[in-house]
Design a protein around this motif. Structure first.
Motif, PDB file in Angstrom:
ATOM      1  N   ILE A   1       0.836  -1.202   0.000  1.00 10.30           N
ATOM      2  CA  ILE A   1       0.000   0.000   0.000  1.00 10.30           C
ATOM      3  C   ILE A   1       0.872   1.253   0.000  1.00 10.30           C
ATOM      4  N   TYR A   2       1.843   1.331   0.900  1.00  8.10           N
ATOM      5  CA  TYR A   2       2.695   2.524   0.974  1.00  8.10           C
ATOM      6  C   TYR A   2       3.556   2.684  -0.277  1.00  8.10           C
TER       7      TYR A   2
ATOM      8  N   ASN B   1       2.764   2.036  -3.227  1.00 11.51           N
ATOM      9  CA  ASN B   1       1.956   2.453  -4.366  1.00 11.51           C
ATOM     10  C   ASN B   1       1.265   3.796  -4.132  1.00 11.51           C
ATOM     11  N   LEU B   2       1.696   4.516  -3.105  1.00 13.93           N
ATOM     12  CA  LEU B   2       1.246   5.885  -2.889  1.00 13.93           C
ATOM     13  C   LEU B   2       2.277   6.853  -3.459  1.00 13.93           C
TER      14      LEU B   2
ATOM     15  N   SER C   1       2.452   9.513   0.808  1.00 19.62           N
ATOM     16  CA  SER C   1       3.058   8.511   1.682  1.00 19.62           C
ATOM     17  C   SER C   1       3.803   9.180   2.830  1.00 19.62           C
TER      18      SER C   1
ATOM     19  N   ASP D   1      -4.499   7.031  -5.767  1.00 22.41           N
ATOM     20  CA  ASP D   1      -3.050   6.829  -5.881  1.00 22.41           C
ATOM     21  C   ASP D   1      -2.719   5.351  -6.047  1.00 22.41           C
ATOM     22  N   ILE D   2      -3.302   4.539  -5.176  1.00 27.94           N
ATOM     23  CA  ILE D   2      -3.030   3.097  -5.206  1.00 27.94           C
ATOM     24  C   ILE D   2      -3.480   2.485  -6.530  1.00 27.94           C
TER      25      ILE D   2
ATOM     26  N   SER E   1      -1.245   3.618  -9.536  1.00 27.85           N
ATOM     27  CA  SER E   1       0.101   3.041  -9.487  1.00 27.85           C
ATOM     28  C   SER E   1       0.101   1.563  -9.854  1.00 27.85           C
TER      29      SER E   1
END
Length: 266
Positions: A27-28, A30-31, A36, A94-95, A98
Motif C-alpha cells: 500500500i505505501y 503504491n502511494l 506517503s 493513488d493506489i 500506481s
C-alpha cells in the motif's frame, strides 16, 4: 469508497502466514511520495495519537493451503484478492493508478499480475436508519497495555467482554475527533454495538523485517450490529473497528440481512 484489488498467479506462491506487513508495504509503495510521507509523518491527530485512517483486509483466493516449515506459511494459486479502504479518495486513487501502471504488485519474491480493480460503495443498505450488520474481513483486535514490575504487558480482550466493546467505542470516538476536528459530534454509547456472532479467534504474530521478534496479537472474526450516527458508521467502514486497523486489522463489510450464507462462511 473502497478498492477490491484482484490479482492472478499461474504459479503457486508461498508467503509467511502472518503477512500483514507485506500488504502494508504494498500500500505505501503504491502511494505518491508526497501522500506517503504525509501519512507516515503526519496523518490525522487527536491529542498525542496519530491516525492514518485506512485499513485493509486479509488475502482471499483460490487453492489456499497452510503448512509448517521453519515458520508457518500460506500459499495461493490462481486468483488472489484483498480490499483497501480509506477516508481519503486521493489515497485510493493513488493506489489504483500506481498498480495499473505497474501491471500488478510484488509480494515477497513473487509478482502478481493485476486482473481487475473494483471501486465499491461503503454501504449497500437503502434504509439508512436501520442498524448496520457488519462482519470482519480481517481479524478484530482490542487490548489494553499495563505496566507490571516496570514492564509493559498487553492484555487482549474477547468480543463477549465489555472491555472489548469499550475499546471499539473509544477507538472510533478518537478517530472521529481526529477526522472531524472541531465539528460537534453526537455522543455514542456501548449500547450501539451488539455482538451477533463470534466465528473464531485467531492467534497472530505481526512480523516486520525491522523488528527482531514478532508481536503476538489475538484477533477475532466476528459479526456486529451497529446502531450509530452516520459519522461513526462512515469511519467504521472506511478505517475499520478496533485497534491496529492501519496494520490490516478490523476491516469490516456490510452483510445483507436477508442473505444468511454468512452464517457458515467462516
Amino acid at each position: 469508497m473502497r478498492l477490491k484489488l484482484v490479482f492472478y498467479s499461474l504459479k503457486r506462491i508461498q508467503i509467511p502466514l502472518h503477512y500483514n506487513y507485506l500488504l502494508q508495504g504494498i500500500i505505501y509503495n503504491n502511494l505518491s511520495g508526497k501522500l506517503s510521507s504525509w501519512l507516515h509523518n503526519n496523518g490525522w491527530h487527536y491529542g498525542k495519537r496519530r491516525y492514518s485512517l485506512f485499513t485493509f483486509s486479509k488475502l482471499f483466493g483460490q487453492n489456499v493451503k497452510i503448512f509448517q516449515q521453519k515458520i508457518k506459511k500460506i500459499s495461493f494459486k490462481g486468483e488472489i484478492w484483498f480490499k483497501v479502504s480509506s477516508v481519503s479518495e486521493d489515497f485510493l486513487q493513488d493506489i489504483a493508478k500506481s498498480i495499473i501502471k505497474r501491471g500488478g504488485i510484488h509480494i515477497g519474491s513473487y509478482f502478481l499480475e493485476l486482473k481487475s480493480i473494483e471501486m465499491e460503495h461503503l454501504f449497500k443498505r437503502k434504509d439508512k436508519k436501520s442498524p448496520l450488520l457488519l462482519r470482519s474481513i480481517s481479524p478484530m483486535v482490542a487490548y489494553s497495555t499495563v505496566k507490571i514490575n516496570g514492564r509493559a504487558k498487553t492484555h487482549y480482550f474477547a468480543p463477549k467482554e465489555d472491555d472489548f466493546v469499550r475499546s471499539l467505542k473509544n477507538s472510533l470516538e478518537r478517530k472521529a475527533k481526529a477526522f472531524y476536528k472541531d465539528e460537534k459530534l453526537p455522543e455514542i454509547s456501548i449500547n450501539g454495538f451488539k455482538l451477533r456472532k463470534v466465528f473464531k479467534n485467531i492467534k497472530l504474530y505481526y512480523m516486520h523485517p525491522k523488528q527482531p521478534k514478532p508481536w503476538f496479537i489475538l484477533g477475532w472474526d466476528c459479526l456486529w450490529e451497529l446502531s450509530l450516527p452516520s459519522e461513526y458508521l462512515f469511519l467504521a467502514m472506511s478505517t475499520g473497528l478496533g485497534s491496529r486497523t492501519s496494520q490490516g486489522f478490523g476491516m469490516v463489510e456490510e452483510v445483507n440481512k436477508r442473505d444468511r450464507s454468512w452464517l457458515w462462511k467462516r
